[in-house]
Design a protein around this motif. Structure first.
Motif, PDB file in Angstrom:
ATOM      1  N   SER A 204     -14.030 -32.908 100.033  1.00  0.00           N
ATOM      2  CA  SER A 204     -13.691 -31.860 100.990  1.00  0.00           C
ATOM      3  C   SER A 204     -14.228 -32.212 102.379  1.00  0.00           C
ATOM      4  O   SER A 204     -13.621 -31.855 103.388  1.00  0.00           O
ATOM      5  N   ASP A 227      -3.034 -35.488  93.458  1.00  0.00           N
ATOM      6  CA  ASP A 227      -3.842 -34.308  93.150  1.00  0.00           C
ATOM      7  C   ASP A 227      -3.243 -33.078  93.844  1.00  0.00           C
ATOM      8  O   ASP A 227      -3.293 -32.932  95.062  1.00  0.00           O
ATOM      9  N   SER A 229      -4.133 -29.989  93.954  1.00  0.00           N
ATOM     10  CA  SER A 229      -5.017 -29.062  94.674  1.00  0.00           C
ATOM     11  C   SER A 229      -5.326 -29.606  96.059  1.00  0.00           C
ATOM     12  O   SER A 229      -5.369 -28.846  97.034  1.00  0.00           O
ATOM     13  N   LYS A 232      -2.242 -29.148  98.206  1.00  0.00           N
ATOM     14  CA  LYS A 232      -2.050 -27.746  98.591  1.00  0.00           C
ATOM     15  C   LYS A 232      -2.965 -27.384  99.754  1.00  0.00           C
ATOM     16  O   LYS A 232      -2.572 -26.687 100.680  1.00  0.00           O
ATOM     17  N   TYR A 233      -4.175 -27.880  99.708  1.00  0.00           N
ATOM     18  CA  TYR A 233      -5.166 -27.543 100.725  1.00  0.00           C
ATOM     19  C   TYR A 233      -4.801 -28.115 102.094  1.00  0.00           C
ATOM     20  O   TYR A 233      -4.935 -27.457 103.112  1.00  0.00           O
ATOM     21  N   TYR A 256       4.436 -23.859  96.051  1.00  0.00           N
ATOM     22  CA  TYR A 256       3.478 -23.479  95.009  1.00  0.00           C
ATOM     23  C   TYR A 256       3.800 -22.111  94.413  1.00  0.00           C
ATOM     24  O   TYR A 256       3.520 -21.865  93.250  1.00  0.00           O
ATOM     25  N   ILE A 271      -1.708 -27.695  86.778  1.00  0.00           N
ATOM     26  CA  ILE A 271      -2.917 -27.686  87.620  1.00  0.00           C
ATOM     27  C   ILE A 271      -4.053 -27.055  86.827  1.00  0.00           C
ATOM     28  O   ILE A 271      -3.913 -25.929  86.359  1.00  0.00           O
ATOM     29  N   THR A 273      -6.939 -24.830  86.323  1.00  0.00           N
ATOM     30  CA  THR A 273      -7.362 -23.721  87.172  1.00  0.00           C
ATOM     31  C   THR A 273      -8.871 -23.525  87.123  1.00  0.00           C
ATOM     32  O   THR A 273      -9.491 -23.235  88.131  1.00  0.00           O
ATOM     33  N   VAL A 276     -12.182 -27.551  87.657  1.00  0.00           N
ATOM     34  CA  VAL A 276     -11.959 -28.203  88.950  1.00  0.00           C
ATOM     35  C   VAL A 276     -12.503 -29.633  88.948  1.00  0.00           C
ATOM     36  O   VAL A 276     -11.995 -30.520  89.625  1.00  0.00           O
ATOM     37  N   LYS A 279     -10.534 -34.278  87.364  1.00  0.00           N
ATOM     38  CA  LYS A 279      -9.442 -34.769  88.216  1.00  0.00           C
ATOM     39  C   LYS A 279      -8.653 -35.872  87.518  1.00  0.00           C
ATOM     40  O   LYS A 279      -8.590 -36.990  87.974  1.00  0.00           O
TER      41      LYS A 279
END
Ligand code: ATP
Ligand code: SF4
Ligand code: MG
Length: 337
Positions: A204, A227, A229, A232-233, A256, A271, A273, A276, A279
């Motif tokens: 991140s 990935d 997630s 999406k971010y 999404y 995905i 949920t 996390v 990966k």
């Protein structure tokens, strides 16, 4: 707000010829890594590209940057044209013309270590790129200051300038790779799995660095990841790839919340949920990925699709704009019947 197109890809195709197995083999076989790619990339956006391993994401990024010559199609670049009327077709440029454009168009790799010269210090690594593009002539004070400024922007302390790549952690090495690219003042960056090799806790930080740089430097990204997630971010829009084709393309939120392609639906249903930390590569779909050398007829996804009908086996589904800005290549798009 009017969106300005930076790239327009028209029927882009990238085939890799396979070595013939014997002198008696007549037919030349190809890995069909990219087929009929038609997308626009808007200035200032992050376009995410997602899909299973081997679907052609890296090939598309590299073909776009002319690191691989396209087999067919046009790659129109509007970056040097303020009027937006006279794009350059990158596929038509000579090697020398491409070289001059290199600083505008950069690539950030998954593993920067392999591309960082172990015998050069961070300062030398960044300087080398600048010199290659004639952006600095000599190692004067101004250049030193510029390099330290770029390092600071990328979260690298000034005293790192004399250190070597092996003295850094994975996350810091990725920052060096990013600093080397950003120093050239690019317009567009292909980030190919830039955080996939990093610990989740570091991922991140690097993603936020990329987002900050995008704002500060007016960058446009093609962000490649398997990935969902991460995609999406970071993404404004997302393209989903399957076996060389883009099968769905739309704004992130729409994709999404309301996927229309069965392949996207299958990917999203996988995905994790709660888990996390886990990966794993995407491999939730039933059945093996067919070969890109001899892909299935009609819709390439038909061998794994639970909505498949006769027409899917025979007819290639065209990409259609089913809602404004929502492109789908499927005979039976979800939520439409
Ligand atoms: N230089 C090359 N020569 C021959 N075949 C290649 C080359 N690069 C990629 N391919 C083939 O093209 C297809 C697409 O590969 P690509 O690396 O673009 O996929 P990807 O989506 O980036 O996969 P991953 O998620 O594993 O990075 C694969 O079948 C791959 O084996
Ligand atoms: S065209 Fe047919 S096989 Fe392909 S994704 Fe759509 S429903 Fe499935
Ligand atoms: Mg790849």
């Amino acid at each position: 707000m009017d969106k300005k197109v930076l790239f327009s890809l028209r029927n882009v195709k990238k085939y890799f010829p396979l070595k013939k197995k014997s002198i008696f083999q007549k037919e030349q076989l190809y890995v069909r890594a990219n087929e009929d790619i038609n997308i626009d990339i808007y200035e200032g956006e992050t376009l995410g590209l997602v899909g299973e391993s081997g679907c052609g994401k890296s090939t598309l990024g590299r073909t776009l940057l002319q690191l691989y010559p396209a087999t067919e199609g046009e790659i129109l670049y509007y970056g040097d044209d303020p009027t937006g009327e006279n794009p350059v077709d990158l596929t038509k440029l000579s090697k020398e013309e491409i070289r001059k454009m290199r600083n505008d168009l950069q690539l950030i790799f998954q593993d920067p270590y392999s591309s960082l010269n172990p015998r050069m210090t961070v300062g030398q690594i960044i300087t080398e790129g600048l010199k290659a593009h004639n952006l600095i002539k000599k190692d004067d004070k101004d250049s030193q200051k510029y390099i330290l400024d770029v390092m600071e922007k990328c979260g690298l302390a000034p005293y790192f300038v004399h250190r070597y790549p092996h003295q850094f952690s994975g996350g810091q090495r990725q920052r060096i790779g990013i600093a080397r690219s950003v120093a050239l003042n690019p317009k567009f960056i292909v980030a190919d799995e830039p955080v996939s090799a990093l610990d989740v806790s570091i991922q991140s930080q690097i993603i936020n660095l990329l987002l900050d740089l995008k704002e500060q430097e007016n960058l446009t990204y093609l962000f490649i990841s398997h990935d969902l997630s991460v995609i999406k971010y970071i993404s404004d829009r997302v393209g989903v790839m399957y076996l060389g084709n883009i099968v769905e393309l739309t704004e992130t939120k729409k994709l999404y919340e309301h996927p229309m392609h069965p392949y996207t639906e299958a990917l999203l249903s996988a995905i994790p949920t709660t888990d996390v930390e886990n990966k794993k590569k995407i491999k939730i779909l039933e059945g093996d990925i067919p070969s890109p050398i001899n892909p299935p007829s009609g819709c390439k996804f038909h061998t794994r699709c639970r909505y498949c009908t006769e027409v899917c086996v025979e007819v290639v589904p065209e990409m259609r704009e089913l809602e404004p800005g929502h492109f789908v290549a499927c005979h039976h798009p979800l939520g439409m019947e």
